[in-house]
Design a protein around this motif. Structure first.
Motif, PDB file in Angstrom:
ATOM      1  N   THR A  22       0.835  -1.205   0.000  1.00  0.00           N
ATOM      2  CA  THR A  22       0.000   0.000   0.000  1.00  0.00           C
ATOM      3  C   THR A  22       0.871   1.256   0.000  1.00  0.00           C
ATOM      4  OG1 THR A  22      -0.052   0.124   2.418  1.00  0.00           O
ATOM      5  CG2 THR A  22      -1.768  -1.222   1.341  1.00  0.00           C
ATOM      6  N   GLU A  23       0.229   2.396  -0.243  1.00  0.00           N
ATOM      7  CA  GLU A  23       0.949   3.678  -0.219  1.00  0.00           C
ATOM      8  C   GLU A  23       1.603   3.896   1.149  1.00  0.00           C
ATOM      9  OE1 GLU A  23       1.161   6.093  -2.754  1.00  0.00           O
ATOM     10  OE2 GLU A  23       0.376   4.473  -4.014  1.00  0.00           O
ATOM     11  N   LYS A  24       0.850   3.590   2.198  1.00  0.00           N
ATOM     12  CA  LYS A  24       1.356   3.779   3.565  1.00  0.00           C
ATOM     13  C   LYS A  24       2.583   2.898   3.813  1.00  0.00           C
ATOM     14  CE  LYS A  24      -0.385   3.645   8.334  1.00  0.00           C
ATOM     15  NZ  LYS A  24      -1.527   3.226   9.184  1.00  0.00           N
ATOM     16  N   GLU A  25       2.512   1.633   3.355  1.00  0.00           N
ATOM     17  CA  GLU A  25       3.632   0.699   3.543  1.00  0.00           C
ATOM     18  C   GLU A  25       4.858   1.135   2.741  1.00  0.00           C
ATOM     19  OE1 GLU A  25       1.258  -3.511   4.390  1.00  0.00           O
ATOM     20  OE2 GLU A  25       1.556  -2.828   2.329  1.00  0.00           O
ATOM     21  N   ARG A  26       4.617   1.682   1.565  1.00  0.00           N
ATOM     22  CA  ARG A  26       5.740   2.117   0.726  1.00  0.00           C
ATOM     23  C   ARG A  26       6.506   3.259   1.409  1.00  0.00           C
ATOM     24  NH1 ARG A  26       3.818   1.303  -5.573  1.00  0.00           N
ATOM     25  NH2 ARG A  26       2.573  -0.567  -5.171  1.00  0.00           N
ATOM     26  N   ASP A  27       5.760   4.120   2.111  1.00  0.00           N
ATOM     27  CA  ASP A  27       6.427   5.196   2.851  1.00  0.00           C
ATOM     28  C   ASP A  27       7.146   4.655   4.085  1.00  0.00           C
ATOM     29  OD1 ASP A  27       5.792   7.310   1.190  1.00  0.00           O
ATOM     30  OD2 ASP A  27       3.833   7.623   2.121  1.00  0.00           O
ATOM     31  N   ALA A  28       6.461   3.755   4.814  1.00  0.00           N
ATOM     32  CA  ALA A  28       7.011   3.255   6.082  1.00  0.00           C
ATOM     33  C   ALA A  28       8.246   2.380   5.874  1.00  0.00           C
ATOM     34  CB  ALA A  28       5.940   2.477   6.841  1.00  0.00           C
ATOM     35  N   HIS A  29       8.311   1.693   4.708  1.00  0.00           N
ATOM     36  CA  HIS A  29       9.383   0.709   4.504  1.00  0.00           C
ATOM     37  C   HIS A  29      10.325   1.080   3.359  1.00  0.00           C
ATOM     38  CE1 HIS A  29       7.933  -2.163   7.497  1.00  0.00           C
ATOM     39  NE2 HIS A  29       6.708  -1.828   7.116  1.00  0.00           N
ATOM     40  N   TYR A  30      10.399   2.372   3.056  1.00  0.00           N
ATOM     41  CA  TYR A  30      11.389   2.886   2.096  1.00  0.00           C
ATOM     42  C   TYR A  30      11.297   2.214   0.721  1.00  0.00           C
ATOM     43  CZ  TYR A  30      13.166   4.425   6.591  1.00  0.00           C
ATOM     44  OH  TYR A  30      13.268   4.979   7.844  1.00  0.00           O
ATOM     45  N   LEU A  31      10.056   2.065   0.240  1.00  0.00           N
ATOM     46  CA  LEU A  31       9.837   1.396  -1.040  1.00  0.00           C
ATOM     47  C   LEU A  31       9.541   2.376  -2.173  1.00  0.00           C
ATOM     48  CD1 LEU A  31       7.622  -1.601   0.208  1.00  0.00           C
ATOM     49  CD2 LEU A  31      10.034  -1.668  -0.406  1.00  0.00           C
ATOM     50  N   ARG A  32       9.459   3.676  -1.850  1.00  0.00           N
ATOM     51  CA  ARG A  32       9.163   4.670  -2.882  1.00  0.00           C
ATOM     52  C   ARG A  32      10.204   4.607  -4.005  1.00  0.00           C
ATOM     53  NH1 ARG A  32       4.169   6.436  -3.321  1.00  0.00           N
ATOM     54  NH2 ARG A  32       3.288   6.874  -1.276  1.00  0.00           N
ATOM     55  N   GLY A  33       9.695   4.504  -5.218  1.00  0.00           N
ATOM     56  CA  GLY A  33      10.593   4.478  -6.383  1.00  0.00           C
ATOM     57  C   GLY A  33      11.107   3.091  -6.726  1.00  0.00           C
ATOM     58  N   LEU A  34      10.999   2.156  -5.782  1.00  0.00           N
ATOM     59  CA  LEU A  34      11.465   0.783  -6.057  1.00  0.00           C
ATOM     60  C   LEU A  34      10.379  -0.046  -6.732  1.00  0.00           C
ATOM     61  CD1 LEU A  34      13.380  -0.030  -2.730  1.00  0.00           C
ATOM     62  CD2 LEU A  34      14.303   0.863  -4.882  1.00  0.00           C
ATOM     63  N   LEU A  35       9.167   0.493  -6.769  1.00  0.00           N
ATOM     64  CA  LEU A  35       8.035  -0.189  -7.397  1.00  0.00           C
ATOM     65  C   LEU A  35       7.327   0.786  -8.337  1.00  0.00           C
ATOM     66  CD1 LEU A  35       6.505  -1.898  -4.225  1.00  0.00           C
ATOM     67  CD2 LEU A  35       7.449  -3.134  -6.184  1.00  0.00           C
ATOM     68  N   PRO A  36       6.669   0.284  -9.396  1.00  0.00           N
ATOM     69  CA  PRO A  36       5.819   1.160 -10.210  1.00  0.00           C
ATOM     70  C   PRO A  36       4.733   1.783  -9.326  1.00  0.00           C
ATOM     71  CG  PRO A  36       6.110  -0.978 -11.258  1.00  0.00           C
ATOM     72  CD  PRO A  36       6.669  -1.097  -9.878  1.00  0.00           C
ATOM     73  N   PRO A  37       4.140   2.896  -9.719  1.00  0.00           N
ATOM     74  CA  PRO A  37       3.224   3.613  -8.819  1.00  0.00           C
ATOM     75  C   PRO A  37       1.923   2.901  -8.492  1.00  0.00           C
ATOM     76  CG  PRO A  37       3.328   4.670 -10.983  1.00  0.00           C
ATOM     77  CD  PRO A  37       4.417   3.654 -10.954  1.00  0.00           C
ATOM     78  N   VAL A  38       1.475   1.982  -9.345  1.00  0.00           N
ATOM     79  CA  VAL A  38       0.177   1.345  -9.099  1.00  0.00           C
ATOM     80  C   VAL A  38       0.243   0.398  -7.909  1.00  0.00           C
ATOM     81  CG1 VAL A  38       0.504  -0.659 -10.615  1.00  0.00           C
ATOM     82  CG2 VAL A  38      -1.796   0.217 -10.223  1.00  0.00           C
ATOM     83  N   SER A  39      -0.846   0.352  -7.134  1.00  0.00           N
ATOM     84  CA  SER A  39      -0.968  -0.602  -6.022  1.00  0.00           C
ATOM     85  C   SER A  39      -2.181  -1.480  -6.298  1.00  0.00           C
ATOM     86  CB  SER A  39      -1.156   0.156  -4.701  1.00  0.00           C
ATOM     87  OG  SER A  39      -1.248  -0.758  -3.628  1.00  0.00           O
ATOM     88  N   ILE A  40      -1.988  -2.803  -6.312  1.00  0.00           N
ATOM     89  CA  ILE A  40      -3.089  -3.722  -6.661  1.00  0.00           C
ATOM     90  C   ILE A  40      -3.299  -4.735  -5.546  1.00  0.00           C
ATOM     91  CG2 ILE A  40      -2.654  -3.454  -9.147  1.00  0.00           C
ATOM     92  CD1 ILE A  40      -1.295  -6.179  -9.143  1.00  0.00           C
ATOM     93  N   SER A  41      -4.418  -5.458  -5.637  1.00  0.00           N
ATOM     94  CA  SER A  41      -4.770  -6.443  -4.605  1.00  0.00           C
ATOM     95  C   SER A  41      -4.089  -7.779  -4.881  1.00  0.00           C
ATOM     96  CB  SER A  41      -6.282  -6.647  -4.572  1.00  0.00           C
ATOM     97  OG  SER A  41      -6.701  -7.263  -5.791  1.00  0.00           O
ATOM     98  N   GLN A  42      -4.045  -8.623  -3.860  1.00  0.00           N
ATOM     99  CA  GLN A  42      -3.502  -9.977  -4.038  1.00  0.00           C
ATOM    100  C   GLN A  42      -4.353 -10.758  -5.036  1.00  0.00           C
ATOM    101  OE1 GLN A  42      -3.364 -12.417  -0.481  1.00  0.00           O
ATOM    102  NE2 GLN A  42      -1.620 -13.588  -1.220  1.00  0.00           N
ATOM    103  N   GLU A  43      -5.671 -10.506  -5.016  1.00  0.00           N
ATOM    104  CA  GLU A  43      -6.574 -11.214  -5.923  1.00  0.00           C
ATOM    105  C   GLU A  43      -6.258 -10.890  -7.385  1.00  0.00           C
ATOM    106  OE1 GLU A  43      -7.757 -11.683  -2.099  1.00  0.00           O
ATOM    107  OE2 GLU A  43      -7.507  -9.709  -3.062  1.00  0.00           O
ATOM    108  N   LEU A  44      -5.930  -9.607  -7.642  1.00  0.00           N
ATOM    109  CA  LEU A  44      -5.593  -9.233  -9.020  1.00  0.00           C
ATOM    110  C   LEU A  44      -4.246  -9.833  -9.422  1.00  0.00           C
ATOM    111  CD1 LEU A  44      -6.518  -7.709 -11.492  1.00  0.00           C
ATOM    112  CD2 LEU A  44      -5.419  -5.641 -10.601  1.00  0.00           C
ATOM    113  N   GLN A  45      -3.304  -9.876  -8.495  1.00  0.00           N
ATOM    114  CA  GLN A  45      -2.019 -10.530  -8.767  1.00  0.00           C
ATOM    115  C   GLN A  45      -2.254 -12.000  -9.133  1.00  0.00           C
ATOM    116  OE1 GLN A  45       0.026  -9.710  -4.996  1.00  0.00           O
ATOM    117  NE2 GLN A  45       1.574  -8.560  -6.113  1.00  0.00           N
TER     118      GLN A  45
END
Length: 584
Positions: free
Chosen positions: A61-84
């Motif tokens: 999630t957006e919140k997790e990307r901020d909390a765990h220094y993931l900004r820029g390491l992933l494309p901007p879209v956030s999807i569900s496990q079901e869609l994966q």
């Protein structure tokens, strides 16, 4: 504050859950696991994305990307496990070659563990033939070519005297189930040496997906004592020892060191499942360590348990009780004698007759013909109980005509042995002949589903070891059953682990069979099935686990006390959940 305390309580419950404790709190499907407990931290940044246990890919999630220094390491879209999951299943279906699907799934397991198990749990009927028989057989044959990252421990003769140190090299310390092979008899494919590792890896992925044992508590092991497969010894890509198999004292000493080291390192309650050992070693190891360790041989006991369940269920279609039927086996090795003995034990249990008497209803054919008393002196010890009074019969067809069995069971590892004449003979004196062609993989099956239905004019009750597609005959569609060990061993293992059992008893195997047979519904019977569909396997595993655990408590073999009031609910609560958790 209330939420915080709830998380702590959830973590504490998981930590003290008897035989299923876990520092990650990943055991239970029903605990508050959607959020990581405060006491557990996960890696951050690039390291987190490379950790298959915690990686969620685009599902962060957006919140997790901020909390765990993931900004820029992933494309901007956030999807569900079901869609994966939807995307991956779409991609997998594009592959025309089963081995490519297998490799794609193994890559996923190395990249995103929870998504791999979610895929497997939700699409079990489609993916089981990929991670297990028949595709795993081809994977073992080509393991040297497709090997990328080690997925378990390799213990070879080079490690003799240092096995305890080797076990300590494995990063997970709380192990509950070990599946071990020496690669000498992989499915019906023979000696594949070190490349047999595909079997423990595949079995343990099913322990987690179907039985809910958490992945971090599972350890695949291959013991490499060499191979007698000349093709592999000359193969540049072979990954094992290039020598002929060690035997005798050298082999026994290595195995004994291994068994002692496992008990010393992981304790009394680790389940050791022997897998695809050759007959002469399999029976000896089970007899030698059955009284000192928690051991289980899937080829002898797991196969027996799943086949007995099918036999018990088939009685609803053919009528009568077990003792009123006659059984004929083609194959008198681990599987054949193991199944025969469990059927005799169940017959004895039902009729109160001595097991020696019940064995007389069961006949076995090996490569030299019907096993009869005149052959007793030359028989291997595990065949001797099946040598009954009868004239010598040299082949299967003559044995079928002489014995007139109701059940014909193939465990020979040799394909095409249930010929048209054999099947037609079965149909000539049985209104509903029961034919179980159990040998794996599909190429080694004693006959195909289509042959069985065609040659009996659709009257056969059929199940096989590897899957077959539905068969249309005279306008009717027949769905063949699959007598797959995956029905039994995951639930059996869960029952053993959650009860804290310290030994495996035959009555626990009977309990597993009875639980599986009870899961066959009237609708299944109406379709000619003697096994329930795999799509409900987690519920089936919970029922089996509860029945096995109940028997362990009854026999005084369980150590997780007090006994839970509702064992089925407890089994379900112990199951690993592949759903993503939210990271703080």
């Amino acid at each position: 504050m209330e939420s915080f305390m709830k998380d702590i309580r959830g973590w504490e419950d998981a930590a003290v859950g008897g035989g299923v404790e876990d520092v990650y709190g990943e055991d239970r499907a029903t605990e508050e696991q959607l959020v990581t407990p405060w006491t557990v931290s996960v890696a951050s940044g690039y390291t987190l994305l490379r950790n298959p246990h915690h990686n969620k890919g685009l599902a962060f999630t957006e919140k997790e990307r901020d909390a765990h220094y993931l900004r820029g390491l992933l494309p901007p879209v956030s999807i569900s496990q079901e869609l994966q999951e939807k995307k991956l299943m779409h991609n997998l279906r594009q592959y025309q070659v089963p081995l490519q699907r297998y490799m794609a799934l193994m890559d996923l397991q190395e990249r995103n563990e929870k998504l791999f198990y979610k895929l497997l749990v939700d699409n079990v009927e489609e993916l089981l033939p990929v991670v297990y028989t028949p595709t795993v057989g081809e994977a073992c044959q080509k393991y040297g070519c497709i090997f990328r990252r080690p997925q378990g421990l390799y213990i070879s003769l080079k490690e003799k005297g240092k096995i305890l140190e080797v076990l300590k090299n494995w990063p997970q310390k709380s192990i509950q189930v070990i599946v071990v092979t020496d690669g000498e008899r992989i499915l019906g494919l023979g000696d594949l040496g070190c490349q047999g590792m595909g079997i423990p890896v595949g079995k343990l992925s099913l322990y987690s997906a179907l039985g809910g044992i958490r992945p971090s508590a599972c350890l695949p092991i291959t013991i490499d004592v060499g191979t007698n497969n000349e093709q592999l010894l000359k193969d540049d890509f072979y990954i094992g020892l290039r020598q002929r198999r060690a035997t005798g004292q050298e082999y026994s000493e290595l195995l004994h060191e291994f068994m002692c080291a496992v008990k010393q390192n992981y304790g009394e309650k680790v389940l050791i499942q022997f897998e695809d050992f050759a007959n002469h070693n399999a029976f000896e190891l089970l007899a030698k360590y059955g009284t000192t360790h928690l051991v289980f041989n899937d080829d002898i006991q797991g196969t027996a348990s799943v086949v007995l369940a099918g036999v018990v269920a088939a009685l609803k279609l053919v009528g009568g009780i077990l003792a009123e039927h006659t059984f004929l086996f083609l194959g008198a090795g681990e599987a054949g004698t193991g199944i025969a003995e469990l059927i005799a034990l169940e017959m004895s249990k039902q009729t109160k007759a001595p097991v020696e008497e019940c064995r007389k209803k069961i006949w076995l054919v090996d490569s030299r013909g019907l096993i009869v008393s005149s052959r007793k002196e030359s028989l291997q010890h595990f065949k001797k109980p099946w040598a009954h009074e009868h004239e010598h019969v040299g082949n299967l067809l003559d044995a079928v005509k002489a014995i007139k069995p109701t059940f014909l069971i193939g465990s020979s590892g040799v394909g095409k042995t249930f010929t048209k004449e054999v099947v037609e003979a079965m149909a000539s004196f049985n209104e509903k002949p029961v034919i179980l062609a159990l040998s794996n993989p599909t190429s080694q099956s004693e006959c195909t589903a289509e042959e069985a239905y065609t040659w009996t004019n659709g009257r056969v009750i059929f199940a096989s070891g590897s899957p077959f597609d539905p068969v249309e005959h005279n306008g009717q569609v027949h769905v063949p059953g699959q007598a797959n060990n995956a029905y039994i061993f995951p639930g059996f293992g869960l029952g053993v682990v959650m009860s804290g059992a310290i030994r495996v008893h035959d009555d626990m195997l009977l309990a597993a069979s009875e639980a599986l047979a009870r899961q066959v519904t009237q609708e299944n019977f109406d379709n000619g099935l003697i096994y329930p569909p795999f799509k409900g396997i987690r519920k089936i595993s919970a029922e089996i686990a509860a029945n096995v655990a109940a028997k362990a408590y009854e026999l005084g073999l369980a150590t997780n006390l007090p006994r839970p009031a509702n064992l089925v609910k407890y089994a379900e609560s112990c199951m690993y959940s592949p759903a993503y958790r939210n990271y703080r």
